[in-house]
Design a protein around this motif. Structure first.
Motif, PDB file in Angstrom:
ATOM      1  N   GLU A 120       0.808  -1.224   0.000  1.00 26.70           N
ATOM      2  CA  GLU A 120       0.000   0.000   0.000  1.00 26.70           C
ATOM      3  C   GLU A 120       0.840   1.273   0.000  1.00 26.70           C
ATOM      4  O   GLU A 120       0.364   2.318  -0.393  1.00 26.70           O
ATOM      5  CB  GLU A 120      -0.999   0.045   1.156  1.00 26.70           C
ATOM      6  CG  GLU A 120      -0.486  -0.367   2.524  1.00 26.70           C
ATOM      7  CD  GLU A 120      -0.455  -1.885   2.676  1.00 26.70           C
ATOM      8  OE1 GLU A 120       0.668  -2.406   2.831  1.00 26.70           O
ATOM      9  OE2 GLU A 120      -1.503  -2.536   2.609  1.00 26.70           O
ATOM     10  N   GLY A 121       2.095   1.139   0.362  1.00 29.47           N
ATOM     11  CA  GLY A 121       2.913   2.324   0.521  1.00 29.47           C
ATOM     12  C   GLY A 121       3.134   3.111  -0.754  1.00 29.47           C
ATOM     13  O   GLY A 121       3.098   2.561  -1.859  1.00 29.47           O
ATOM     14  N   GLU A 122       3.344   4.405  -0.587  1.00 27.59           N
ATOM     15  CA  GLU A 122       3.626   5.276  -1.726  1.00 27.59           C
ATOM     16  C   GLU A 122       5.144   5.293  -1.927  1.00 27.59           C
ATOM     17  O   GLU A 122       5.886   5.573  -1.000  1.00 27.59           O
ATOM     18  CB  GLU A 122       3.118   6.701  -1.406  1.00 27.59           C
ATOM     19  CG  GLU A 122       2.912   7.571  -2.624  1.00 27.59           C
ATOM     20  CD  GLU A 122       1.911   6.972  -3.602  1.00 27.59           C
ATOM     21  OE1 GLU A 122       2.185   7.027  -4.808  1.00 27.59           O
ATOM     22  OE2 GLU A 122       0.852   6.430  -3.162  1.00 27.59           O
ATOM     23  N   PRO A 123       5.604   4.938  -3.131  1.00 28.68           N
ATOM     24  CA  PRO A 123       7.059   4.909  -3.330  1.00 28.68           C
ATOM     25  C   PRO A 123       7.657   6.299  -3.210  1.00 28.68           C
ATOM     26  O   PRO A 123       7.109   7.254  -3.757  1.00 28.68           O
ATOM     27  CB  PRO A 123       7.218   4.378  -4.753  1.00 28.68           C
ATOM     28  CG  PRO A 123       5.890   4.563  -5.381  1.00 28.68           C
ATOM     29  CD  PRO A 123       4.870   4.522  -4.306  1.00 28.68           C
ATOM     30  N   PRO A 124       8.738   6.423  -2.469  1.00 32.81           N
ATOM     31  CA  PRO A 124       9.403   7.712  -2.344  1.00 32.81           C
ATOM     32  C   PRO A 124      10.087   8.084  -3.658  1.00 32.81           C
ATOM     33  O   PRO A 124      10.198   7.259  -4.567  1.00 32.81           O
ATOM     34  CB  PRO A 124      10.434   7.475  -1.238  1.00 32.81           C
ATOM     35  CG  PRO A 124      10.648   6.008  -1.203  1.00 32.81           C
ATOM     36  CD  PRO A 124       9.435   5.352  -1.758  1.00 32.81           C
ATOM     37  N   ALA A 125      10.556   9.311  -3.725  1.00 31.76           N
ATOM     38  CA  ALA A 125      11.240   9.769  -4.930  1.00 31.76           C
ATOM     39  C   ALA A 125      12.538   9.000  -5.095  1.00 31.76           C
ATOM     40  O   ALA A 125      13.073   8.433  -4.147  1.00 31.76           O
ATOM     41  CB  ALA A 125      11.517  11.266  -4.820  1.00 31.76           C
ATOM     42  N   GLY A 126      13.003   8.969  -6.323  1.00 31.70           N
ATOM     43  CA  GLY A 126      14.296   8.338  -6.578  1.00 31.70           C
ATOM     44  C   GLY A 126      14.241   6.831  -6.678  1.00 31.70           C
ATOM     45  O   GLY A 126      15.234   6.164  -6.535  1.00 31.70           O
ATOM     46  N   THR A 127      13.053   6.295  -6.920  1.00 36.24           N
ATOM     47  CA  THR A 127      12.956   4.850  -7.101  1.00 36.24           C
ATOM     48  C   THR A 127      12.844   4.525  -8.586  1.00 36.24           C
ATOM     49  O   THR A 127      12.575   5.390  -9.408  1.00 36.24           O
ATOM     50  CB  THR A 127      11.718   4.279  -6.391  1.00 36.24           C
ATOM     51  OG1 THR A 127      10.592   5.054  -6.789  1.00 36.24           O
ATOM     52  CG2 THR A 127      11.884   4.332  -4.890  1.00 36.24           C
ATOM     53  N   HIS A 128      13.067   3.261  -8.890  1.00 35.88           N
ATOM     54  CA  HIS A 128      12.960   2.794 -10.274  1.00 35.88           C
ATOM     55  C   HIS A 128      11.518   2.368 -10.534  1.00 35.88           C
ATOM     56  O   HIS A 128      10.962   1.548  -9.808  1.00 35.88           O
ATOM     57  CB  HIS A 128      13.904   1.604 -10.483  1.00 35.88           C
ATOM     58  CG  HIS A 128      13.783   0.987 -11.832  1.00 35.88           C
ATOM     59  ND1 HIS A 128      14.658   1.265 -12.851  1.00 35.88           N
ATOM     60  CD2 HIS A 128      12.881   0.111 -12.332  1.00 35.88           C
ATOM     61  CE1 HIS A 128      14.295   0.570 -13.926  1.00 35.88           C
ATOM     62  NE2 HIS A 128      13.225  -0.139 -13.634  1.00 35.88           N
ATOM     63  N   HIS A 129      10.941   2.933 -11.567  1.00 38.42           N
ATOM     64  CA  HIS A 129       9.544   2.617 -11.875  1.00 38.42           C
ATOM     65  C   HIS A 129       9.416   1.750 -13.116  1.00 38.42           C
ATOM     66  O   HIS A 129      10.208   1.866 -14.044  1.00 38.42           O
ATOM     67  CB  HIS A 129       8.763   3.909 -12.116  1.00 38.42           C
ATOM     68  CG  HIS A 129       8.624   4.742 -10.887  1.00 38.42           C
ATOM     69  ND1 HIS A 129       7.564   4.641 -10.040  1.00 38.42           N
ATOM     70  CD2 HIS A 129       9.462   5.668 -10.352  1.00 38.42           C
ATOM     71  CE1 HIS A 129       7.724   5.482  -9.040  1.00 38.42           C
ATOM     72  NE2 HIS A 129       8.874   6.129  -9.205  1.00 38.42           N
ATOM     73  N   ASP A 130       8.404   0.918 -13.092  1.00 34.23           N
ATOM     74  CA  ASP A 130       8.155   0.107 -14.284  1.00 34.23           C
ATOM     75  C   ASP A 130       6.719  -0.400 -14.223  1.00 34.23           C
ATOM     76  O   ASP A 130       6.071  -0.344 -13.178  1.00 34.23           O
ATOM     77  CB  ASP A 130       9.132  -1.077 -14.326  1.00 34.23           C
ATOM     78  CG  ASP A 130       9.332  -1.569 -15.758  1.00 34.23           C
ATOM     79  OD1 ASP A 130       8.481  -1.274 -16.630  1.00 34.23           O
ATOM     80  OD2 ASP A 130      10.337  -2.255 -16.008  1.00 34.23           O
ATOM     81  N   VAL A 131       6.248  -0.878 -15.372  1.00 34.39           N
ATOM     82  CA  VAL A 131       4.949  -1.522 -15.395  1.00 34.39           C
ATOM     83  C   VAL A 131       5.146  -2.917 -15.932  1.00 34.39           C
ATOM     84  O   VAL A 131       5.664  -3.112 -17.032  1.00 34.39           O
ATOM     85  CB  VAL A 131       3.949  -0.753 -16.282  1.00 34.39           C
ATOM     86  CG1 VAL A 131       2.647  -1.523 -16.399  1.00 34.39           C
ATOM     87  CG2 VAL A 131       3.702   0.626 -15.701  1.00 34.39           C
ATOM     88  N   VAL A 132       4.786  -3.908 -15.136  1.00 34.10           N
ATOM     89  CA  VAL A 132       5.033  -5.301 -15.487  1.00 34.10           C
ATOM     90  C   VAL A 132       3.722  -6.068 -15.466  1.00 34.10           C
ATOM     91  O   VAL A 132       3.038  -6.079 -14.441  1.00 34.10           O
ATOM     92  CB  VAL A 132       6.027  -5.928 -14.490  1.00 34.10           C
ATOM     93  CG1 VAL A 132       6.212  -7.399 -14.782  1.00 34.10           C
ATOM     94  CG2 VAL A 132       7.356  -5.198 -14.541  1.00 34.10           C
ATOM     95  N   GLU A 133       3.403  -6.659 -16.579  1.00 39.35           N
ATOM     96  CA  GLU A 133       2.159  -7.431 -16.678  1.00 39.35           C
ATOM     97  C   GLU A 133       0.975  -6.598 -16.183  1.00 39.35           C
ATOM     98  O   GLU A 133       0.076  -7.110 -15.526  1.00 39.35           O
ATOM     99  CB  GLU A 133       2.268  -8.731 -15.871  1.00 39.35           C
ATOM    100  CG  GLU A 133       3.371  -9.658 -16.340  1.00 39.35           C
ATOM    101  CD  GLU A 133       2.983 -10.498 -17.563  1.00 39.35           C
ATOM    102  OE1 GLU A 133       1.834 -10.980 -17.610  1.00 39.35           O
ATOM    103  OE2 GLU A 133       3.819 -10.639 -18.474  1.00 39.35           O
ATOM    104  N   GLY A 134       1.031  -5.321 -16.458  1.00 39.10           N
ATOM    105  CA  GLY A 134      -0.083  -4.473 -16.077  1.00 39.10           C
ATOM    106  C   GLY A 134      -0.021  -3.960 -14.647  1.00 39.10           C
ATOM    107  O   GLY A 134      -0.924  -3.259 -14.206  1.00 39.10           O
ATOM    108  N   PHE A 135       1.027  -4.320 -13.926  1.00 38.80           N
ATOM    109  CA  PHE A 135       1.138  -3.851 -12.547  1.00 38.80           C
ATOM    110  C   PHE A 135       2.255  -2.823 -12.423  1.00 38.80           C
ATOM    111  O   PHE A 135       3.366  -3.044 -12.902  1.00 38.80           O
ATOM    112  CB  PHE A 135       1.399  -5.022 -11.595  1.00 38.80           C
ATOM    113  CG  PHE A 135       0.264  -5.997 -11.556  1.00 38.80           C
ATOM    114  CD1 PHE A 135      -0.886  -5.697 -10.834  1.00 38.80           C
ATOM    115  CD2 PHE A 135       0.324  -7.194 -12.261  1.00 38.80           C
ATOM    116  CE1 PHE A 135      -1.950  -6.591 -10.806  1.00 38.80           C
ATOM    117  CE2 PHE A 135      -0.730  -8.079 -12.239  1.00 38.80           C
ATOM    118  CZ  PHE A 135      -1.876  -7.780 -11.518  1.00 38.80           C
TER     119      PHE A 135
END
Length: 880
Positions: free
Chosen positions: A793-808
């Motif tokens: 549930e947590g909100e990712p802090p700044a400076g993280t690696h983002h991606d979308v995998v299998e729709g997630f």
RNA sequence: GCGGGGUUAGCUCAGCGGUAGAGCAUCUCGCUUACACCGAGGGGGUCGGGGGUUCGAAUCCCUCACCCCGCACCA
């Protein structure tokens, strides 16, 4: 679990023991039950002459796969084995043996010689069985047959007599293919053509009563001694006025007529003049008949020149005579020129001797009346041929078929049941005769034997007790198992064997002898070359079995057998032996966790299955469907690959790894563990059964240690797909877990982190249910992706690696680290790739023609993909 | 000459109308108690050339080139 598996996979430790266990269990022998659905197949009988080569390994492995599959699938299954007396081949072997002793078969005499061959056969007859045994062939040895067995011989005689009575066997003087080495006639299909460098001799024949000369061209100057004419084209202005005159044959100094023949002569070829040797050339023979030219045999049955060839030639070998003729013609100045010439020379495939076309009295089968129904059987689908492209070849041959020369001047084989009396009467009879029915004179049996393929042609029914129409009521095997279902053999004997079985089967039993034919390709080396002793690239299947076991060899053959030629090399076999090893070790692991009581446990409690368990069962079900489907269409490669892919990359690489935390007690309850074990057993059990036809030994060894309900895996039911196991939802969610783990591993490597570095993963489900799913499997993500925390549930802090995998949408936070240029480039490339694909899909969707014409599911797919790409691009851009 | 098959990643091949795949080889990292005959990850292809059909072609059609295998011819 009864027992532990040995730590190392050592096939030689157990393969022979397992085979003995099967034989003792009687599993190869079907029951005499007419009610049960049957499956039957007869082996293409190997020659008694000996050692099995890789081609035998292939064809018998493929048969065994089908046979084991059918047997496990509940069919009352017969695989009938046996050997072929292989007339010429076997006779040759023994003759060569005699040669070493310095004698020929003629020194020994027929009776003694045949005795010798039988001795030889007895000594070697068990070898074929032993070798097939080592491959794991589950043939019913209690029904082993040999083409010279009494019953089979009886069938041969019946068929011969019946065909004779029906006017379909006749004896006549005709031009045949003669092998001077074997001193026998052979059929057209037994002649092989080799491209050889030869010479084309241009020879002057003076025309009588003129000063003109006709120049003929020939590759076989020695046959000119038997020339009885010279032919030109009737419309050829150059020679028209010479027709009817005589040419003077050099050396022999014989006048021979100049005739006109538009069929024989092609005006455009060479000089447009052809020498005619009716006794030693197929076309000349026909031309001789058309133009009433006499026949003059100058080459004898032994390949030496006859007296008719003239003094100075009589007794010379064909080749010697050629040199002599050329020499004499040169002296006479009759040779105009000699050209290098590449041409196809017919040779006898068995002994590589040049074929001599020869006029000879032989027995023939009038083939057209037999071929017609055999063509129809394939055309109307009673018999199918796989791969289907062979049907064209079959039709092509069958529609242009020539009468079949069935007599052989050999001693080893079925002696033709015809009896001659001194008064010229010939009687054919199934039973031996002593006196002539017409004139009561005493008779002698025909000395010729039959072409080996005559008896092989009856194999599917003669092996089952058929000896003629009366036997059809009494022969149990014939009643239960004939016609057979499938024939698996090499394409090289399509004409020799397959076609003839269909013809004979239809004629004598009224049914095609099998419903489907699978023709396997030729085994070649890794570079696609034929295996040959000269190149030294031959792989001996028995060596391979000794080195890596029969299972690895079998699987390699299967996984490459699509119906085309098969490139096979040791390294390839080595590769698949790793797979067998993998199966062994995975089983070993599983058995460490499977308790005795699990074996007889009640069916799996499906209600309580976790998602990944439902996933692996769903995948197992899919591979079960695939294997059954592909085997039914002889796609051994597809079936084997599906199993390989499933067992290694889904079961071992993922499922077992996913199950470990629970199995090893790091996660979950006691009940969870019990269920995990139960599922592990289920998957292993089914996998072993699915794999068994391909690798019978190792699967049996493991199965026995595992302790099943059935006494042997080879009689355990073959898995069939069950719809209830299909679980698209579990497949989708598990695919997401796998993809997320892969992505984390990916990012770790890309950013230069080590496996020791731990990250935090942020992930969000698209629904509460999915979020719960990720919470449930957080432990798995942590373990397999080496994370320290998963936050749903947590909100990712700044400076993280983002991606979308299998729709997630996922985000990975990792420790501060200097980012290299290389890593930045990578991110850039990924973004570009995504942009490109997005652009192409957007333009596609913008195209009204596409949205209008393409099927809805494709358009929907494109829309979904577009959304995915867009979301992904957005997240990726945050990484820059 | 007739018929069949082939030309897709370095190698061997699958895919045969809807985002280019497998095995092996190769490169990087890792001996994590089933397996180093292992595990994780990466790189690598304008699908033989040209033309056409189609919204869309490795996939269908035509054509060319080369290779293989039958059959026929081979004076």
């Amino acid at each position: 679990m009864k027992d532990e598996l040995a730590k190392r996979y050592e096939p030689t430790e157990f393969e022979q023991r397992i085979y003995a266990f099967w034989e003792k269990g009687g599993y190869f022998t079907p029951v005499a039950d007419r009610e049960r659905p049957k499956f039957s197949i007869v082996i293409p009988p190997p020659n008694v002459t000996g050692r099995l080569h890789i081609g035998h390994a292939l064809v018998n492995t493929l048969q065994d796969i089908i046979v084991r599959w059918k047997r496990m699938s509940g069919f009352n299954t017969l695989w009938l084995p046996g050997t072929d007396h292989a007339g010429i081949a076997t006779q040759l072997v023994v003759e060569r043996q005699l040669e070493k002793e310095g004698i020929s078969r003629f020194d020994l005499g027929r009776e003694k010689f045949v005795e010798r061959v039988w001795q030889w056969k007895e000594q070697h007859s068990t070898e074929i069985k032993d070798q097939l045994t080592r491959l794991g062939a589950s043939a019913d040895w209690s029904r082993e047959r040999f083409t010279l067995d009494e019953g089979l011989s009886r069938a041969v005689r019946y068929v011969f007599v019946k065909l004779y009575d029906d006017g379909l066997i006749y004896r006549d003087l005709a031009m045949v293919n003669w092998c001077p080495r074997c001193r026998t006639a052979i059929s057209d299909v037994e002649v092989e053509f080799r491209e050889k460098n030869g010479k084309l001799y241009h020879i002057d024949y003076p025309v009588e009563g003129t000063d003109r000369k006709l120049t003929v061209a020939t590759t076989r100057p020695e046959t000119m001694l038997g020339d009885t004419g010279v032919a030109v084209h009737p419309d050829d202005e150059r020679y028209r006025n010479l027709i009817g005159k005589n040419a003077m044959l050099p050396i022999a100094n014989r006048p021979i007529p100049i005739v006109a023949d538009s069929i024989l002569v092609d005006r455009e070829f060479g000089t447009g003049v052809v020498k005619v040797t009716p006794s030693h050339d197929r076309n000349d023979y026909e031309a001789g008949l058309r133009n009433n030219l006499p026949q003059m045999q100058v080459i004898g049955e032994d390949g030496r020149m006859t007296d008719a060839a003239g003094a100075g030639f009589s007794g010379l070998d064909r080749k010697e005579a050629r040199a002599r003729v050329v020499e004499m013609l040169q002296e006479l100045g009759a040779i105009v020129k000699v050209e290098e010439h590449v041409h196809n020379v017919g040779i006898h495939g068995k002994c590589e001797t040049d074929i001599e076309p020869m006029i000879s009295r032989q027995w023939f089968v009038k083939i057209e009346p037999l071929a017609k129904p055999a063509i129809d059987a394939v055309r109307n689908g009673d018999v199918t041929i796989t791969p289907q492209s062979w049907e064209a070849t079959y039709f092509n041959w069958m529609e242009n078929i020539h009468d079949w020369t069935i007599s052989r001047q050999l001693w080893w084989g079925h002696r033709i049941p015809a009896f001659h009396c001194p008064n010229g009467h010939t009687t054919v009879s199934v039973d031996d005769l002593t006196t002539c029915p017409e004139c009561s004179a005493s008779v002698t049996q025909e000395t010729d034997v039959l072409d080996t393929w005559f008896s092989s042609g009856l194999w599917p029914f003669s092996t089952m007790g058929w000896t003629g129409p009366e036997s059809e009521k009494s022969a149990t095997d014939y009643q239960i198992f004939y016609p057979t279902d499938t024939l698996i053999t090499g394409f090289d004997i399509l004409f020799f064997w397959v076609a003839r079985m269909i013809m004979f089967g239809l004629r004598f039993t009224g049914q095609a002898p099998f419903r489907q034919v699978f023709l396997n390709g030729l085994v070649r080396d890794e570079q696609g070359r034929k295996m040959s002793k000269t190149i030294g690239n031959v792989i001996d299947p028995l060596d391979v079995v000794s080195e890596v076991g029969a299972d690895a060899l079998r699987f390699t053959l299967a996984v490459t057998a699509s119906g085309r030629d098969i490139p096979l090399g040791k390294s390839r076999i080595q590769g698949y032996s790793a797979f067998v090893n993998k199966i062994w070790n995975a089983s070993r692991f599983a058995m460490m966790h499977i308790d005795e009581e699990l074996r007889d446990a009640e069916p799996i409690d499906r209600e309580n299955l976790k998602t990944v368990e439902r996933w692996i069962l769903s995948r197992l079900n899919a591979v079960t469907r695939e294997v059954n489907k592909q085997l039914s269409v002889f796609r051994f490669d597809e079936a084997a690959s599906a199993l390989y892919q499933f067992f290694w990359h889904e079961f071992c690489d993922w499922y077992i790894e996913m199950a470990k935390p629970v199995l090893l007690g790091r996660h979950g309850s006691e009940e969870d563990r019990h269920l995990a074990k139960r599922v592990l057993l289920e998957v292993l059990d089914r996998s072993l059964r699915l794999l068994h036809p391909f690798m019978p030994f190792v699967t049996e060894e493991i199965w026995l240690k595992l302790g099943g309900v059935e006494p042997s895996v080879m009689v355990a039911p073959y898995p069939i797909p069950e719809d209830v196991l299909e679980d698209p939802d579990a497949e989708r969610l598990t695919a997401a877990v796998k993809a997320i783990i892969t992505t984390v591993r990916n990012v770790r490597a890309e950013r230069g982190f080590t496996p020791k570095d731990r990250f935090t993963l942020y992930i969000r489900g698209n629904s509460e249910r999915e979020s719960n799913f990720f919470r449930e499997y957080a432990y798995l993500l942590i373990e397999l992706a080496r994370l320290d925390e998963v936050s749903v549930e947590g909100e990712p802090p700044a400076g993280t690696h983002h991606d979308v995998v299998e729709g997630f949408h996922i985000a990975i936070r990792f420790p501060e680290k200097q980012v290299s240029q290389e890593q930045l480039d990578r991110v850039k490339r990924e973004i570009e790739k995504t942009q490109n694909e997005l652009a192409s899909i957007e333009s596609k969707l913008a195209n009204e023609q596409f949205t209008k014409n393409a099927p809805p599911n494709i358009v929907d797919g494109a829309r979904t993909r577009e959304a995915e790409l867009r979301a992904r691009l957005e997240k990726l851009q945050q990484n820059q």
